[in-house]
Write a protein that holds these residues in place. Structure first.
Motif, PDB file in Angstrom:
ATOM      1  N   TRP A  41      -6.765  -2.450  -6.066  1.00  0.00           N
ATOM      2  CA  TRP A  41      -6.616  -1.059  -5.622  1.00  0.00           C
ATOM      3  C   TRP A  41      -5.825  -0.264  -6.660  1.00  0.00           C
ATOM      4  CZ3 TRP A  41      -8.043   0.905  -0.589  1.00  0.00           C
ATOM      5  CH2 TRP A  41      -7.664   2.232  -0.356  1.00  0.00           C
TER       6      TRP A  41
ATOM      7  N   ILE B  59      -9.493   3.581  12.435  1.00  0.00           N
ATOM      8  CA  ILE B  59      -8.520   2.549  12.065  1.00  0.00           C
ATOM      9  C   ILE B  59      -7.119   2.939  12.538  1.00  0.00           C
ATOM     10  CG2 ILE B  59      -9.908   1.830  10.086  1.00  0.00           C
ATOM     11  CD1 ILE B  59      -7.779   3.103   8.278  1.00  0.00           C
TER      12      ILE B  59
ATOM     13  N   VAL C  65      -4.059  -2.914   7.817  1.00  0.00           N
ATOM     14  CA  VAL C  65      -4.058  -4.330   7.422  1.00  0.00           C
ATOM     15  C   VAL C  65      -2.806  -5.018   7.961  1.00  0.00           C
ATOM     16  CG1 VAL C  65      -3.982  -5.937   5.478  1.00  0.00           C
ATOM     17  CG2 VAL C  65      -5.475  -3.940   5.382  1.00  0.00           C
TER      18      VAL C  65
ATOM     19  N   ILE D 173      -5.347   7.797   1.253  1.00  0.00           N
ATOM     20  CA  ILE D 173      -5.813   6.755   2.174  1.00  0.00           C
ATOM     21  C   ILE D 173      -5.118   5.414   1.987  1.00  0.00           C
ATOM     22  CG2 ILE D 173      -8.076   7.869   2.314  1.00  0.00           C
ATOM     23  CD1 ILE D 173      -9.177   5.666   0.558  1.00  0.00           C
TER      24      ILE D 173
ATOM     25  N   LEU E  40     -11.039   7.026   9.356  1.00  0.00           N
ATOM     26  CA  LEU E  40      -9.578   6.983   9.291  1.00  0.00           C
ATOM     27  C   LEU E  40      -8.959   7.091  10.686  1.00  0.00           C
ATOM     28  CD1 LEU E  40      -8.825   9.151   6.117  1.00  0.00           C
ATOM     29  CD2 LEU E  40      -8.521   6.688   6.378  1.00  0.00           C
TER      30      LEU E  40
ATOM     31  N   PHE F  58       0.829  -1.208   0.000  1.00  0.00           N
ATOM     32  CA  PHE F  58       0.000   0.000   0.000  1.00  0.00           C
ATOM     33  C   PHE F  58       0.862   1.256   0.000  1.00  0.00           C
ATOM     34  CE2 PHE F  58      -3.418  -2.876   1.181  1.00  0.00           C
ATOM     35  CZ  PHE F  58      -4.508  -2.317   0.503  1.00  0.00           C
TER      36      PHE F  58
ATOM     37  N   VAL G 172      -4.692   2.608   5.227  1.00  0.00           N
ATOM     38  CA  VAL G 172      -5.319   1.303   5.027  1.00  0.00           C
ATOM     39  C   VAL G 172      -4.262   0.193   5.089  1.00  0.00           C
ATOM     40  CG1 VAL G 172      -6.508  -0.162   3.351  1.00  0.00           C
ATOM     41  CG2 VAL G 172      -7.288   2.177   3.730  1.00  0.00           C
TER      42      VAL G 172
END
Length: 520
Positions: A141, A168, A105, A97, A165, A75, A101
């Motif tokens: 993605w 998380i 993860v 983002i 956001l 990511f 993310v």
């Protein structure tokens, strides 16, 4: 020192947040693109190497760590690819983002790896499924982000989703904290640089999660989480490189991180490989594939197997084949102490040996003994006898030492007659040599090991042994004397005639003795 270095980034971030005038803005899109892509590529490679080691060893912990690296770095690469004015013309949600993310993860995988137990295992199906699932998510993605498909094409998505956001971000920091505590506990028991590096990685990624949650794009606080992620990956990369140089094997590089069950399985595989190499008596090339070994490990084990075979050839003549086989089947037999069971003991020596030795030079005496033992010992062992000891001209042989010879009395009588016959054949060709006399007795005795932790002897102790020795001393040259219990147990398997009750040394009452004439 490690704790201070890990706390400094948080202190710096707090300073930038409390003093906005220090949190200056610096934006250079091409530099951002290339620097972040470079860091992401290095981290992806680390994750792939870890994943391969986990696959070979079927280790769940290292597999989950590899997924954490792949998620965070994958990511991060997507964040770099969405850099405005490089591959894409303008701002987009994918740029903002992707990193939070990915860090979230990765935190899930990191915490799960810390909670993995020794009973956990990972099959090839699970391994491939999770890895390809993560790769599929990253590819999807990338397609949506780079082709400017909704919802990642809308920059306002960040402001609209600011609440989730933050959620998380908080959850991610908590999960990284849990992972860090678990690996700190592991480091206290393992004390390897790689475990310490992974602990530091979780701390740095947790701090990066904090920075990415509270920072403003292109300001120093925003650049800080880039630096933190780069440092996290660099710490582990250096540890992996150093460990690989020391181990010279990819699977062995991550041994400090493996679950206890994995380490036990590796030890078992190596033991089985050595056993197979010893049994094959060659350096079989397919053992590396059979036991999941690297080329270097297979070479080391092949060398170990050759050494085991060499030592076996050297020491085998000094150990009874029967005892060696029993120890291979049950290593606990090597413990000090023993068990009581009924045995039959055979004593034999050469009558007149002392007088003969006085008249003959030592070299000829040794030659005579070797001639006798080479002819007689195979006979007693062929009848299932355990050669307890050889002391010059005397031998002690025990039957039923493992409790698996119900006919031990008959076996001993056969061995005694065979020994007498073989000895007679030797004296026929060497007149003047001393002749065997044999005593055989049956009774209960302790069978086991006596000695110390460093030196021990497997032997038989009891009155039955003493009586057999006295019978041998009472026998004439060429004669085999047996005890009453031996005669009764052997039954129709032998022909014996009574000698009468003899007063044997050490016995308070006379002992009934029989002369063994023949065996059937």
């Amino acid at each position: 020192m490690t704790a201070v270095l890990l706390v400094l980034p948080v202190a710096g971030l707090l300073l930038l947040l409390l003093r906005p005038d220090f949190d200056v803005m610096w934006q250079h899109n091409p530099s951002h693109f290339w620097l972040v892509v470079g860091v992401a590529v290095v981290a992806v490679l680390i994750g792939l190497v870890m994943g391969e080691a986990a696959r070979r060893r079927r280790d769940l912990r290292v597999f989950l760590v590899s997924l954490a690296f792949l998620a965070a770095s994958g990511f991060l690469a997507l964040h770099a690819l969405a850099t405005p004015s490089v591959l894409l013309p303008g701002p987009n949600a994918g740029f903002d983002i992707a990193t939070p993310v990915g860090l979230f993860v990765a935190s899930v995988f990191a915490a799960t790896s810390g909670l993995a137990s020794s009973s956990s295992d990972v099959s090839d199906g699970v391994h491939q499924g999770l890895r390809f699932g993560l790769i599929g998510l990253l590819v999807a993605w990338a397609v949506v982000s780079l082709t400017r498909l909704p919802p990642l094409d809308d920059p306002s998505l960040v402001e609209a989703g600011e609440g989730w956001l933050v959620v998380i971000g908080v959850l991610g920091m908590a999960l990284y904290g849990l992972a860090a505590l678990r690996y700190l506990s592991l480091y206290r028991t393992r004390r390897t640089s790689l475990v310490l590096a992974v602990f530091a990685t979780w701390v740095l990624l947790g701090e990066a999660m904090l920075a990415v949650t509270v920072s403003t794009n292109w300001h120093l606080s925003w650049w800080e989480w880039h630096v933190l992620m780069a440092a996290a990956f660099a710490v582990t990369a250096v540890a992996v490189r150093n460990e690989y140089r020391r181990q010279d094997s990819v699977p062995a590089t991550f041994s400090g991180l493996y679950l206890d069950s994995t380490l036990g399985r590796v030890d078992s595989d190596r033991a089985q490989a050595v056993k197979a190499l010893v049994a094959l008596d060659d350096d079989a090339g397919d053992l590396a594939a059979r036991f999941g070994l690297t080329g270097d490990e297979a070479a080391v084990l092949a060398h170990a197997a050759r050494e085991v075979r060499r030592l076996d050839r050297l020491f085998a003549p000094y150990l009874s084949a029967q005892l060696a086989g029993s120890l291979r089947r049950d290593p606990d037999l090597a413990r000090l102490g023993g068990d009581e069971r009924e045995v039959t003991v055979l004593f034999a020596d050469l009558a007149g040996f002392t007088a003969y030795s006085e008249q003959v030079e030592p070299g000829r005496v040794v030659g005579m003994l070797n001639e006798y033992w080479s002819r007689t010992l195979p006979l007693v062992e062929a009848n299932g006898g355990f050669v307890d000891s050889i002391a010059g001209d005397a031998v002690i042989v025990v039957f039923n030492v493992a409790g698996d010879q119900p006919d031990h009395a008959v076996r001993a009588c056969h061995a005694g007659m065979g020994l007498r016959q073989a000895g007679s054949e030797v004296t026929d060709t060497h007149p003047g040599w001393p002749r065997f006399r044999v005593g055989i007795n049956t009774g209960n005795a302790i069978v086991g090991n006596v000695g110390s932790a460093d030196r021990r002897s497997f032997t038989v102790i009891g009155d039955a042994v003493n009586v057999a020795s006295r019978l041998q001393a009472a026998a004439e040259p060429g004669e085999v004397l047996i005890g009453e219990r031996t005669s009764r147990l052997a039954g129709d398997g032998i022909v014996a005639e009574p000698v009468g009750a003899l007063d044997l040394k050490g016995k308070s009452e006379p002992v009934q003795v029989f002369r063994l004439v023949a065996t059937r």
